[in-house]
Design an enzyme around this catalytic site. Structure first.
Site, PDB file in Angstrom:
ATOM      1  N   LYS A 103       4.894  -0.056   3.506  1.00 25.99           N
ATOM      2  CA  LYS A 103       5.905   0.908   2.836  1.00 25.99           C
ATOM      3  C   LYS A 103       6.528   1.929   3.799  1.00 25.99           C
ATOM      4  O   LYS A 103       7.696   2.090   3.545  1.00 25.99           O
ATOM      5  CB  LYS A 103       4.797   1.784   2.196  1.00 25.99           C
ATOM      6  CG  LYS A 103       4.222   0.901   0.903  1.00 25.99           C
ATOM      7  CD  LYS A 103       3.679   2.078  -0.191  1.00 25.99           C
ATOM      8  CE  LYS A 103       2.715   1.329  -1.084  1.00 25.99           C
ATOM      9  NZ  LYS A 103       3.336   0.672  -2.402  1.00 25.99           N
ATOM     10  N   LYS A 149       2.054 -11.662  -2.450  1.00 30.39           N
ATOM     11  CA  LYS A 149       0.968 -11.657  -3.217  1.00 30.39           C
ATOM     12  C   LYS A 149       1.098 -11.065  -4.619  1.00 30.39           C
ATOM     13  O   LYS A 149       1.914 -10.609  -4.963  1.00 30.39           O
ATOM     14  CB  LYS A 149       0.042 -10.408  -2.329  1.00 30.39           C
ATOM     15  CG  LYS A 149      -1.359 -10.459  -2.885  1.00 30.39           C
ATOM     16  CD  LYS A 149      -2.019  -9.243  -2.103  1.00 30.39           C
ATOM     17  CE  LYS A 149      -1.559  -7.974  -3.180  1.00 30.39           C
ATOM     18  NZ  LYS A 149      -2.606  -6.914  -2.711  1.00 30.39           N
ATOM     19  N   LYS A 156      -1.068  -6.057  -8.851  1.00 28.83           N
ATOM     20  CA  LYS A 156      -0.890  -5.375 -10.351  1.00 28.83           C
ATOM     21  C   LYS A 156       0.024  -4.282 -10.291  1.00 28.83           C
ATOM     22  O   LYS A 156       0.452  -3.984 -11.506  1.00 28.83           O
ATOM     23  CB  LYS A 156      -2.341  -4.892 -10.703  1.00 28.83           C
ATOM     24  CG  LYS A 156      -3.060  -3.743  -9.440  1.00 28.83           C
ATOM     25  CD  LYS A 156      -4.018  -3.474  -9.970  1.00 28.83           C
ATOM     26  CE  LYS A 156      -4.765  -2.940  -8.714  1.00 28.83           C
ATOM     27  NZ  LYS A 156      -5.988  -3.674  -8.337  1.00 28.83           N
TER      28      LYS A 156
END
Ligand code: TYM
Length: 330
Positions: free
Chosen positions: A111, A193, A196
């Site tokens: 990030k 990946k 969610k």
């Protein structure tokens, strides 16, 4: 009996990746280990969550734990924030962790390197809270998917450092990562990946997806132009991902799946994968609907928090003594 511990952070709906990489293994292990499984809600808020949505995701996650087969008679199941000793130990461990170590954590590094702004201090130190989650129960083993292994390794380093500094206090845990299914990839970008946080993405299957939607996602999974069913994650990441999903859900080896489908076209293979995925989801969803509105969830969490608090409180007092925080023995 050796102790095993793990958790899931429902910062969205639980995914097929969570199920294959983690949840179904918790269910498998609950017969052979003293199992502790919690809902990592303090980890969720390291990134802002709409409170109403968060509450729904947490409730769904508990229901899904049970729907997938976790048994409160065998496993201690609880909500992390019901045992605030995790956060208290988290602070102490934070004071025994170097910023250099946190700077090396992949999730933070990714990030930060993309120049993401608005990262919270909670997000930065979250691996120390995760270390506290594990060490406060003296877990022997921590079953996780590939992406969380680095955090368990940090927990080991912190435990060793603390033990050397203050004398033997924590058990040093071992990560347990499955050979097959430890990293399920996105169906729309098999180099990423399945996650969610991919809101509305065709690449992510949620455990509560409508079966037709889930089937469509599998049928439109990105593949390649090679046209052969091979397990070759470098050159055929999409097909290899589908092979892994099939192998994990059927309990078969990669070789067996490849052998069975080697003469099929991609369309036919995808249909077979979609059938297995939908079969798995429909069984989970059926049980989920039975329990989501019952009072079973509240009872399970209350009972679980009681058992976990007993263990966590005892351990925290011991740590406080070692560090010299107490004046009078409690
Ligand atoms: P979380 O919520 O991101 O993921 C929960 C578990 O699911 C696994 N997983 C996957 N496995 C395979 N393929 C995927 N695509 C995939 N996506 C997720 C993760 O590896 C994980 O095992 N920080 C943790 C939660 C946590 C925890 C803990 C875990 C908090 N404290 C203590 C173990 C012990 C997390 O964010 O996982």
């Amino acid at each position: 009996m050796e102790r095993m511990l793990s958790g899931i952070k429902p910062s969205g709906q639980l995914t097929l990746g969570n199920y294959i990489g983690a949840l179904r293994n918790f269910v498998k292990y609950q017969d052979d280990y003293e199992m502790i499984v919690f809902i990592a809600n303090l980890h969720c808020i390291t990134v802002y969550q709409d409170p109403k949505e968060l509450r729904k995701n947490l409730k769904d996650a508990v229901a899904l734990y049970l729907a997938c087969g976790l048994d409160p008679e065998k496993a201690i199941i609880f909500l992390q924030s019901d045992v605030m000793e995790h956060a208290q130990l988290g602070h102490i461990l934070c004071c025994n962790t170097y910023m250099g170590e946190l700077n090396r954590m992949t999730q933070y590094k990714d990030k930060a390197s993309k120049g993401e702004t608005g990262l919270t201090a909670g997000f930065y130190v979250y691996p120390t809270l995760m270390a506290a989650d594990i060490l406060i129960y003296d877990a022997d083993y921590v079953p996780v998917g590939e992406d969380q292994k680095q955090h368990v390794e940090l927990a080991r380093d912190i435990a060793n450092r603390f033990n050397n500094r203050y004398s033997e206090t924590f058990r040093v845990p071992e990560p347990v990562v499955q050979k097959v299914g430890a990293r399920i990839m996105s169906l729309s970008d098999p180099n990423k990946k399945m996650s969610k946080s991919d809101h509305g993405d065709k690449g992510c299957i949620y455990l509560l997806d409508d079966l037709n939607v889930a089937r469509k996602k599998v049928m439109s999974a990105v593949t390649d132009s090679i046209g052969m069913i091979n397990f070759d994650p470098v050159n055929q990441p999409g097909i290899s991902n589908l092979i892994q999903i099939m192998a994990s859900l059927n309990g078969e080896s990669i070789e067996k799946v490849v052998e069975k489908y080697k003469d099929c076209g991609y369309g036919e293979f995808k249909k077979a994968v979609a059938d297995v995925v939908c079969d798995t989801l429909s069984k989970i969803q059926e049980r989920y609907h039975e329990i989501i509105n019952s009072n079973e969830l509240e009872k399970v969490l209350e009972e679980g928090a009681k058992k976990a608090s007993y263990l966590a409180h005892k351990k925290l007092l011991k740590v406080q003594r070692k560090v010299g925080l107490d004046i009078f023995k409690k």
